[in-house]
Design an enzyme around this catalytic site. Structure first.
Site, PDB file in Angstrom:
ATOM      1  N   ASP A  50       0.844  -1.205   0.000  1.00 19.69           N
ATOM      2  CA  ASP A  50       0.000   0.000   0.000  1.00 19.69           C
ATOM      3  C   ASP A  50       0.878   1.254   0.000  1.00 19.69           C
ATOM      4  O   ASP A  50       0.358   2.379  -0.056  1.00 19.69           O
ATOM      5  CB  ASP A  50      -1.012  -0.006   1.154  1.00 19.69           C
ATOM      6  CG  ASP A  50      -0.359   0.020   2.521  1.00 19.69           C
ATOM      7  OD1 ASP A  50       0.877  -0.069   2.600  1.00 19.69           O
ATOM      8  OD2 ASP A  50      -1.095   0.135   3.525  1.00 19.69           O
ATOM      9  N   ASP A  90      -1.410  -6.195  -0.524  1.00 23.65           N
ATOM     10  CA  ASP A  90      -1.448  -5.505   0.771  1.00 23.65           C
ATOM     11  C   ASP A  90      -2.850  -4.948   0.988  1.00 23.65           C
ATOM     12  O   ASP A  90      -3.321  -4.115   0.195  1.00 23.65           O
ATOM     13  CB  ASP A  90      -0.430  -4.348   0.722  1.00 23.65           C
ATOM     14  CG  ASP A  90       0.139  -4.024   2.075  1.00 23.65           C
ATOM     15  OD1 ASP A  90      -0.215  -4.689   3.064  1.00 23.65           O
ATOM     16  OD2 ASP A  90       0.973  -3.094   2.140  1.00 23.65           O
ATOM     17  N   LYS A 120      -1.562  -9.372   2.854  1.00 29.56           N
ATOM     18  CA  LYS A 120      -0.862  -8.919   4.061  1.00 29.56           C
ATOM     19  C   LYS A 120      -1.767  -7.924   4.772  1.00 29.56           C
ATOM     20  O   LYS A 120      -2.438  -7.128   4.121  1.00 29.56           O
ATOM     21  CB  LYS A 120       0.463  -8.241   3.707  1.00 29.56           C
ATOM     22  CG  LYS A 120       1.179  -7.653   4.928  1.00 29.56           C
ATOM     23  CD  LYS A 120       2.596  -7.202   4.601  1.00 29.56           C
ATOM     24  CE  LYS A 120       2.700  -5.801   4.049  1.00 29.56           C
ATOM     25  NZ  LYS A 120       2.154  -4.744   4.909  1.00 29.56           N
ATOM     26  N   GLU A 122      -1.919  -5.367   8.527  1.00 32.34           N
ATOM     27  CA  GLU A 122      -1.048  -4.796   9.559  1.00 32.34           C
ATOM     28  C   GLU A 122      -1.584  -5.007  10.972  1.00 32.34           C
ATOM     29  O   GLU A 122      -2.795  -4.996  11.198  1.00 32.34           O
ATOM     30  CB  GLU A 122      -0.896  -3.278   9.324  1.00 32.34           C
ATOM     31  CG  GLU A 122      -0.137  -2.946   8.071  1.00 32.34           C
ATOM     32  CD  GLU A 122       0.108  -1.439   7.908  1.00 32.34           C
ATOM     33  OE1 GLU A 122      -0.252  -0.649   8.798  1.00 32.34           O
ATOM     34  OE2 GLU A 122       0.675  -1.069   6.856  1.00 32.34           O
ATOM     35  N   GLU A 189       8.760  -4.234  10.829  1.00 34.78           N
ATOM     36  CA  GLU A 189       9.182  -2.949  10.267  1.00 34.78           C
ATOM     37  C   GLU A 189       9.681  -2.007  11.364  1.00 34.78           C
ATOM     38  O   GLU A 189       8.988  -1.776  12.369  1.00 34.78           O
ATOM     39  CB  GLU A 189       8.017  -2.290   9.501  1.00 34.78           C
ATOM     40  CG  GLU A 189       8.410  -0.924   8.926  1.00 34.78           C
ATOM     41  CD  GLU A 189       7.483  -0.394   7.852  1.00 34.78           C
ATOM     42  OE1 GLU A 189       6.561  -1.092   7.425  1.00 34.78           O
ATOM     43  OE2 GLU A 189       7.713   0.763   7.427  1.00 34.78           O
TER      44      GLU A 189
HETATM   45  O1  KIV Z   1       3.343  -1.279   1.755  1.00 35.00           O
HETATM   46  C1  KIV Z   1       4.517  -1.683   1.771  1.00 35.00           C
HETATM   47  O2  KIV Z   1       5.302  -1.443   0.851  1.00 35.00           O
HETATM   48  C2  KIV Z   1       4.946  -2.437   2.943  1.00 35.00           C
HETATM   49  C3  KIV Z   1       6.393  -2.790   3.051  1.00 35.00           C
HETATM   50  C4  KIV Z   1       7.194  -1.606   3.332  1.00 35.00           C
HETATM   51  C5  KIV Z   1       6.610  -3.892   4.021  1.00 35.00           C
HETATM   52  O3  KIV Z   1       4.145  -2.741   3.774  1.00 35.00           O
END
Ligand code: KIV
Length: 296
Positions: A50, A90, A120, A122, A189
């Site tokens: 994202d 994401d 993914k 968070e 992160e």
């Molecule tokens: O959105 C993204 O690029 C990320 C990475 C930095 C892990 O979540």
């Protein structure tokens, strides 16, 4: 269900990489050329991050505004081109925070409409139940703890997380909860290197670090940062492997100068026409001289 394309990195292979101590390489990508470059470089996992909000869509300093439709569009372009790497979509802010049902519905869209292999999301805490629900729906989930940019305001900005013993303990506990909920890997992160090492020892699934030191099972960086396409302040954990911004600026300056001076296009860049056809055209248009001979 159709089988994954031949050669696609599988989740057991990824888990095996941790067991063997083979580092996992992950990079973000947001379009088909980026995915192809990643594939050719033998990258294991491509994240359609994202971060697209900032590096592609022009939002400044936040990942929050990117929408599901934008993420699906970008993920589709990456999934078409990445055959071997695992493609992780994401989940954007707002697509899973409200309920497990929302999380499952939107994760399904990533897989079904955009061709992602996994998603993914968070955070730990409320996200643990989302992970459980999405995994139960048959979709692999990558977790993400430490600095979670979607909740950067709550965290006090884009800051290193887990710097005190108490905060680091929370982080380890969160990672273990995500593992128990079924995450196949966890992004760490912006956490101190020793904390990332502790998490990596204490979870059985691969950890992927970004600003988390060398002990994580793998590393991820943002495509534009690796290639020097990002401008302005960069986090300390970024290593640039090229300066494509400079190359692009130089190339566009040269192109603009050539067009303005008439140096481009040259004869080799133009299509010719048969002389007889041109003569006929010239006569039909009642012109004194062929078009190609005219000068401004
Ligand atoms: O959105 C993204 O690029 C990320 C990475 C930095 C892990 O979540």
């Amino acid at each position: 269900m159709s089988a994954p394309p031949k050669g696609k990195l599988s989740l057991p292979e990824l888990a095996e990489m941790k067991r063997r101590g083979d580092k996992i390489v992950m990079v973000t990508a947001y379009d088909a050329p980026g995915a192809r470059f990643a594939e050719d470089a033998g990258i294991d996992v491509v994240l359609v991050g994202d971060t697209a909000a900032m590096v592609v869509l022009g939002h400044e300093g936040t990942t929050v505004p990117v929408t599901m439709d934008e993420m699906l569009f970008l993920t589709r372009t990456v999934a078409r081109a990445a055959r071997r790497p695992l493609v992780v979509g994401d989940m954007p802010f707002g697509s899973y925070q409200v309920s497990d049902e929302d999380a499952v519905r939107n994760a399904i869209r990533f897989v079904k409409e955009a061709g992602a292999d996994a998603v993914k999301l968070e955070g730990a805490g409320p996200s643990v139940s989302r992970v459980r629900a999405v995994v139960a729906a048959g979709i692999p989930v990558m977790g993400h703890v430490g600095l979670t940019p979607q909740s950067a305001t709550m965290l006090g900005g884009f800051k290193t997380q887990g710097r005190t013993a108490a905060k680091a303990l929370e982080l380890v506990a969160g990672a273990r909860e995500l593992e128990a909920a079924g995450c196949f890997a966890i992004v760490l992160e912006a956490v101190p290197a020793p904390v990332a090492a502790l998490v990596t020892e204490r979870v059985s699934v691969p950890t992927i670090g970004i600003g988390a030191g060398p002990a994580a099972d793998g590393q991820v960086l943002v495509y534009h940062d690796v290639l020097g396409l990002s401008e302005g302040h960069l986090p300390r954990f970024v290593k640039r492997y090229a300066n494509l911004s400079r190359e692009i600026r130089d190339a566009l300056d040269a192109y603009a100068a050539d067009v303005r001076s008439g140096a481009f296009p040259e004869e080799q860049h133009a299509y010719a026409m048969d002389d007889a056809e041109l003569a006929e055209l010239t006569a039909a248009l009642d012109l004194d001289e062929p078009v190609r001979a005219r000068k401004r």
